[in-house]
Each structure stands twice: as structure tokens, then as C-alpha cells.
Design an enzyme around this catalytic site. Structure first.
Site, PDB file in Angstrom:
ATOM      1  CG  ASP A 102      -3.123   6.481  -4.019  1.00  0.00           C
ATOM      2  OD1 ASP A 102      -4.212   5.897  -4.028  1.00  0.00           O
ATOM      3  OD2 ASP A 102      -2.255   6.303  -3.141  1.00  0.00           O
ATOM      4  CG  HIS A 140      -1.910   1.040   1.311  1.00  0.00           C
ATOM      5  ND1 HIS A 140      -2.120   1.794   2.438  1.00  0.00           N
ATOM      6  CD2 HIS A 140      -2.813   1.494   0.390  1.00  0.00           C
ATOM      7  CE1 HIS A 140      -3.101   2.651   2.236  1.00  0.00           C
ATOM      8  NE2 HIS A 140      -3.535   2.489   0.997  1.00  0.00           N
ATOM      9  CD  GLU A 182      -2.993   1.592  -3.333  1.00  0.00           C
ATOM     10  OE1 GLU A 182      -3.937   2.331  -3.660  1.00  0.00           O
ATOM     11  OE2 GLU A 182      -2.086   1.963  -2.549  1.00  0.00           O
ATOM     12  CG  HIS A 213      -3.742   8.855  -0.621  1.00  0.00           C
ATOM     13  ND1 HIS A 213      -4.461   9.678   0.218  1.00  0.00           N
ATOM     14  CD2 HIS A 213      -4.531   7.770  -0.847  1.00  0.00           C
ATOM     15  CE1 HIS A 213      -5.623   9.122   0.496  1.00  0.00           C
ATOM     16  NE2 HIS A 213      -5.692   7.966  -0.139  1.00  0.00           N
TER      17      HIS A 213
END
Length: 262
Positions: free
Chosen positions: A48, A17, A46, A61
Site C-alpha cells: 500500500d 499481503h 501486495e 497501509h
């Protein structure tokens, strides 16, 4: 048919993450955090996507810089060069272009956060579809990125995998409640993964029925954000296919030797 994103890759899936940060001096979604995840042995990162003022897709993010750098401005109002300078002592800024080029062995799970970033994300991942999954809370944004990738893909390129947005997930859950196989099937059409929290407030999202329905349609289930080893083992024991975790190093140790088959 299983998307190449999931083929010949460790199972259960461990998705790092926002990379891996175990040092407070290193920011999430930084170059250093992605490099740390790769060193730990993960296959999936993962992250963004936001768009800078001058049109570069960066891995970040939040919509603004306040939490990470103390600067209150929005990313869309800052040019790449200045953002690079701001992140210099926080692990280094990483653009999507750099991530794909500098880490060719990693597979990226990309959440398109900014509406304006969808087309640019699609352009950048168009030639890397076999190792990219595109998602967004907003299904329209997710679809826009996938459609952009298709428009810009070289001949024979694989389109990116995709994970359902909120609207699609809600339809799947409603289809299960209403006992409507047709609604479940239509909602999951074209979807490769459901990436969901175990609970949304008091409502349990991840249930045996959801997992069974997803698997019946060839869709994986990934749960976020799971940091406790006992929860990791319990969820995988239920049948989920992967966990999105801040502690990918712990997850790799907890879930044991990975196989290549679900």
C-alpha cells in the site's frame, strides 16, 4: 494480450499481503516483511502507498501510525526521517523507491491509499511497468497513477498493469446480473485483474459467472485475504487465478508446484 506482469511467473498467483510477517516484532509492509516474502519464494508482493509530509511514497497501509507504532499522527504529517526512526525496531521503513531498487526480482501489487500519492506513485513506477500492478479502491485514483506513469515513462516503457476499483467491480457485477455482455465488456476494458473478496457481507462476489466473464476478456481474478489452506485449494479449484494472503509461505506449500501457464 497478457500483460508482462503475469508472463513467465508462477501460477496460480500467490500475492504476499503486505509482505510476510510471522514474527510479532516485525510490522507488515516493512523492509523486513518484504525481504521475508522474497526468502519464502514469492514472486508477487501486495503493498500500500502513502505519502509523507516531505513527499516520499512509503509502503504503509493505514493513514495514521497508531496501530503500527502507537503514534496517533497521520503519515502525511510526518517527514521521512522521523518515520524511518519510528519504524527502526519494527522491521524498518521501506519506501516505494527502495522496494523497486532493492528487490528487482519481485513484482509489486500497489494499492494507492492516499489521494495525494497517485502522481508520485506513477513517477516512481514509470520505468518498472512490467513488474508493477497499480490499483486503488477509488478508480479515479487508480487511473491518475496509471496516467502519471504514462506521462513519465521513458521511451518504449511498458505501462503498469492495473486492477479494477470498487466502481468498476460494481459495474461488472451489475452487468452480470442484468445479463448485459456490453456492460461487462466495457467495464473490463483496460483492466488486467479483478482483485476482490470472496464475499462482501452477505453478498457473494466470487462466482463461476464472474470468473468466466473475467477470463473471457483476458482478466485474472485474485481473491483477498485468504489464509486458510482449504479455502486456497477450493478457490483455485473454482478457477481463480491467485490469492492474496497473509501467509504466503503456507500458500506456496498448499498450492503445490507452480506452473507458468494459466
Amino acid at each position: 494480450m497478457t500483460h508482462p506482469y503475469f508472463v513467465d511467473a508462477p501460477y496460480p498467483r500467490v500475492l504476499a499481503h503486505r509482505g510476510l510477517t510471522v514474527d510479532d516484532a516485525i510490522a507488515e509492509n516493512s523492509y523486513a516483511s518484504v525481504a521475508a516474502a522474497q526468502r519464502a519464494g514469492v514472486t508477487y508482493v501486495e503493498s500500500d502507498c502513502h505519502l509523507t509530509r516531505d513527499g516520499e511514497v512509503v509502503l504503509f497501509h493505514d493513514a495514521d501510525l497508531r496501530r503500527v507504532t502507537g503514534d496517533p499522527r497521520r503519515i502525511v504529517d510526518v517527514e521521512l526521517a522521523e518515520l524511518t526512526a519510528l519504524m527502526e525496531d519494527r522491521g524498518g521503513l521501506i519506501t516505494l523507491r527502495t522496494a523497486l531498487e532493492a528487490f528487482p526480482a519481485l513484482r509489486f501489487n500497489l494499492d494507492v491509499k492516499a489521494p495525494g500519492a497517485a502522481d508520485a506513485v506513477g513517477v516512481l513506477v514509470a520505468g518498472h511497468g512490467e513488474r508493477v500492478l497499480v490499483t486503488s479502491f477509488a478508480d479515479a485514483r487508480r487511473r491518475a497513477a496509471v496516467e502519471s506513469a504514462a506521462r513519465h515513462a521513458p521511451p518504449g516503457a511498458v505501462p503498469p498493469a492495473t486492477s479494477a476499483g470498487r466502481e468498476t467491480i460494481a459495474r461488472v457485477i451489475w452487468g452480470l446480473i442484468a445479463r448485459s455482455p456490453r456492460l461487462v465488456a466495457s467495464s473490463l476494458a483496460g483492466i488486467d485483474a479483478l482483485q476482490v473478496p470472496e464475499r462482501q457481507g452477505p453478498v457473494r462476489v466470487v462466482t463461476p459467472r464472474l470468473i468466466e466473464a473475467a477470463h473471457a476478456h483476458g482478466v485474472e481474478v485474485h481473491v483477498w485475504t485468504v489464509n486458510d489452506p482449504a479455502d486456497m485449494r477450493r478457490l483455485v479449484g473454482m478457477g481463480v487465478d491467485g490469492v492474496v494472503t497473509d501467509r504466503a509461505d503456507v500458500a506456496l506449500d498448499t498450492l503445490g508446484p507452480a506452473s507458468n501457464q494459466p
